[in-house]
Design a protein around this motif. Structure first.
Motif, PDB file in Angstrom:
ATOM      1  N   CYS A 341      -2.448  -4.353  -1.841  1.00 19.23           N
ATOM      2  CA  CYS A 341      -2.824  -3.048  -1.318  1.00 19.23           C
ATOM      3  C   CYS A 341      -2.637  -1.932  -2.347  1.00 19.23           C
ATOM      4  CB  CYS A 341      -2.022  -2.720  -0.063  1.00 19.23           C
ATOM      5  SG  CYS A 341      -2.339  -3.873   1.288  1.00 19.23           S
ATOM      6  N   ARG A 346      -0.312  -0.590   2.996  1.00 14.80           N
ATOM      7  CA  ARG A 346       0.557  -1.758   3.062  1.00 14.80           C
ATOM      8  C   ARG A 346      -0.186  -2.898   3.751  1.00 14.80           C
ATOM      9  NH1 ARG A 346       2.649  -2.922   7.982  1.00 14.80           N
ATOM     10  NH2 ARG A 346       2.377  -1.383   9.654  1.00 14.80           N
ATOM     11  N   CYS A 353      -5.308  -4.366   4.579  1.00 15.13           N
ATOM     12  CA  CYS A 353      -4.479  -3.243   4.149  1.00 15.13           C
ATOM     13  C   CYS A 353      -4.667  -2.075   5.114  1.00 15.13           C
ATOM     14  CB  CYS A 353      -4.858  -2.795   2.734  1.00 15.13           C
ATOM     15  SG  CYS A 353      -4.505  -4.020   1.450  1.00 15.13           S
ATOM     16  N   TYR A 356      -0.107   3.369   4.892  1.00 18.13           N
ATOM     17  CA  TYR A 356       1.346   3.232   4.937  1.00 18.13           C
ATOM     18  C   TYR A 356       1.942   4.383   5.751  1.00 18.13           C
ATOM     19  CZ  TYR A 356       6.160   2.575   3.449  1.00 18.13           C
ATOM     20  OH  TYR A 356       7.515   2.360   3.437  1.00 18.13           O
ATOM     21  N   ASN A 361       6.532   1.014  10.001  1.00  9.73           N
ATOM     22  CA  ASN A 361       7.306   0.066   9.204  1.00  9.73           C
ATOM     23  C   ASN A 361       8.550  -0.348   9.985  1.00  9.73           C
ATOM     24  OD1 ASN A 361       8.991  -1.183   7.257  1.00  9.73           O
ATOM     25  ND2 ASN A 361       7.791  -0.188   5.630  1.00  9.73           N
TER      26      ASN A 361
END
Length: 406
Positions: A341, A346, A353, A356, A361
């Motif tokens: 990515c 990410r 991908c 982010y 996360n």
């Protein structure tokens, strides 16, 4: 006038651009080179038709005699690939191959029964004699077109007697018009049983020819043939005309296989034909055909000729577009790829991908939760310690004051 240094600089830049362009073209050429289909050192083409191994032009280029072909360039028409068996009454022309399905397509003559204006009959039959290990696919249908005509196909007794009959009738109430459906009036069709190998087709009129019948006078010829599904559609206003003037042959689907053994047996033989990165498929599992033998296929993620060996598909270069959005494609054999990515993105999985964000996360959220919890715990303990020490200090002061007063 440009100085010597400037000219040298321009020359070096031009050379660098030329090298970069050449490198790009070579890389593109490498990704566009198809996998070889013919045996090394053998011709791969007959006219515009690719001849894939185990088939080959000449004995040295085929796996076995039943796969040996010739390329006929003697006519003014495009060259044709034909079986070479000398026992055939006429060449069998091949027009297509399918390694994946274990099929090929051949051209078959049409049987005809015609009358001229005076009522004289001309009749021509049609036959198809296949080499051993080949059978006529059930993907074909048997058609009969005409007025009050009987058509018969027959397989020779040397390979198992089988026969089939079609009857196409005329009805006075229809006048000179035919319906669009092939249901027995002017056109009849039936399916083909599995296992047919040598077949002959003939047809004859049930009541002769009546020149005074307006229907028969417009359709002086009757026709019978087998044809692969999807390659013939009955259209009363054009079919008779085309069969009489432009269509002399029609395509027939034919099954083939490697040997007579199933995969379980063939894998233990010294002449097992499936090469690296392939799987063995029993001929009987491909369709409802009662055929013996096996064929080979490339494993998923691989391409090429399974009888020569399949190679990994580089999805990063063979695709018309980069399969990785917001990332760089990384080929990862066997038969796979992953995406590295770009910054700010990410991996949701190996091939996807996504933007982010710490909110997405899980590990970061766990770390933050633990850190915040620890910080709160430290604050609480510090506050409790402060309260305890504060209370202790106050009690000590009060005790000291009492002693002083006393």
């Amino acid at each position: 006038m440009a100085s010597l240094h400037e000219r040298i600089l321009v020359t070096l830049l031009s050379l660098l651009m030329l090298v970069a362009a050449t490198t790009t073209l070579l890389a593109a050429a490498q990704t566009l080179v198809p996998s070889p289909q013919a045996k090394p050192g053998c011709l791969e083409k007959c006219g515009g038709l690719t001849i894939p191994y185990p088939f080959g032009l000449g004995e040295a280029c085929s796996m076995r005699p039943e796969f040996t072909l010739t390329c006929d360039e003697s006519t003014t028409a495009p060259p044709s690939a034909n079986f070479t068996n000398s026992t055939f009454t006429f060449p069998i022309t091949i027009t297509n191959f399918s390694l994946v399905d274990g099929e090929l397509q051949v051209m078959q003559e049409i049987a005809r029964n015609c009358y001229d204006e005076e009522g004289y009959n001309t009749n021509s039959s049609s036959s198809l004699e296949l080499p051993p290990s080949y059978t006529i696919s059930t993907k074909n249908n048997f058609f009969t077109l005409g007025c009050n005509v009987l058509a018969v196909y027959l397989q020779g007794v040397d390979v198992g007697y089988q026969t089939g009959v079609n009857v196409a009738l005329c009805m006075d109430i229809l006048g000179e018009e035919l319906t669009e459906s092939c249901i027995g009036v002017g056109c009849a069709q039936t399916s083909i049983p599995s296992g047919l190998q040598n077949i002959s087709i003939g047809l004859a009129s049930l009541n002769g020819y009546n020149a005074n019948d307006p229907w028969e006078s417009n359709y002086k010829c009757s026709y019978a043939f087998i044809v692969e599904e999807g390659n013939f559609t009955f259209a009363p206003k054009t079919s008779f005309q085309q069969l009489n003037t432009t269509i002399q042959q029609l395509p027939v689907a034919v099954n083939w296989a490697i040997g007579d053994e199933p995969c379980a047996v063939a894998k233990n033989l010294t002449d097992y034909s499936c090469k690296e990165n392939t799987i063995c498929v029993d001929r009987s599992t491909i369709s409802t055909e009662t055929a013996a033998g096996y064929i080979c296929r490339c494993l998923p993620g691989y391409e090429g000729n399974p009888y020569l060996g399949c190679r990994d598909i580089d999805e990063c270069t063979t695709s018309s577009r980069d399969p990785c959005t917001n990332g760089k494609c990384v080929n990862s054999p066997p038969g796979n790829y992953s995406c590295k990515c770009n910054k700010g993105f990410r991996n949701q999985d190996d091939m996807t991908c996504i933007p982010y964000s710490w909110l997405n996360n899980t590990s970061l959220k766990i770390s933050l939760g633990v850190s915040i919890g620890f910080l709160v715990l430290v604050v609480v303990i510090s506050w409790m310690y402060w309260e305890i020490t504060k209370g202790g200090s106050s009690n000590s002061k009060r005790s000291t004051s009492k002693k002083t007063v006393a």
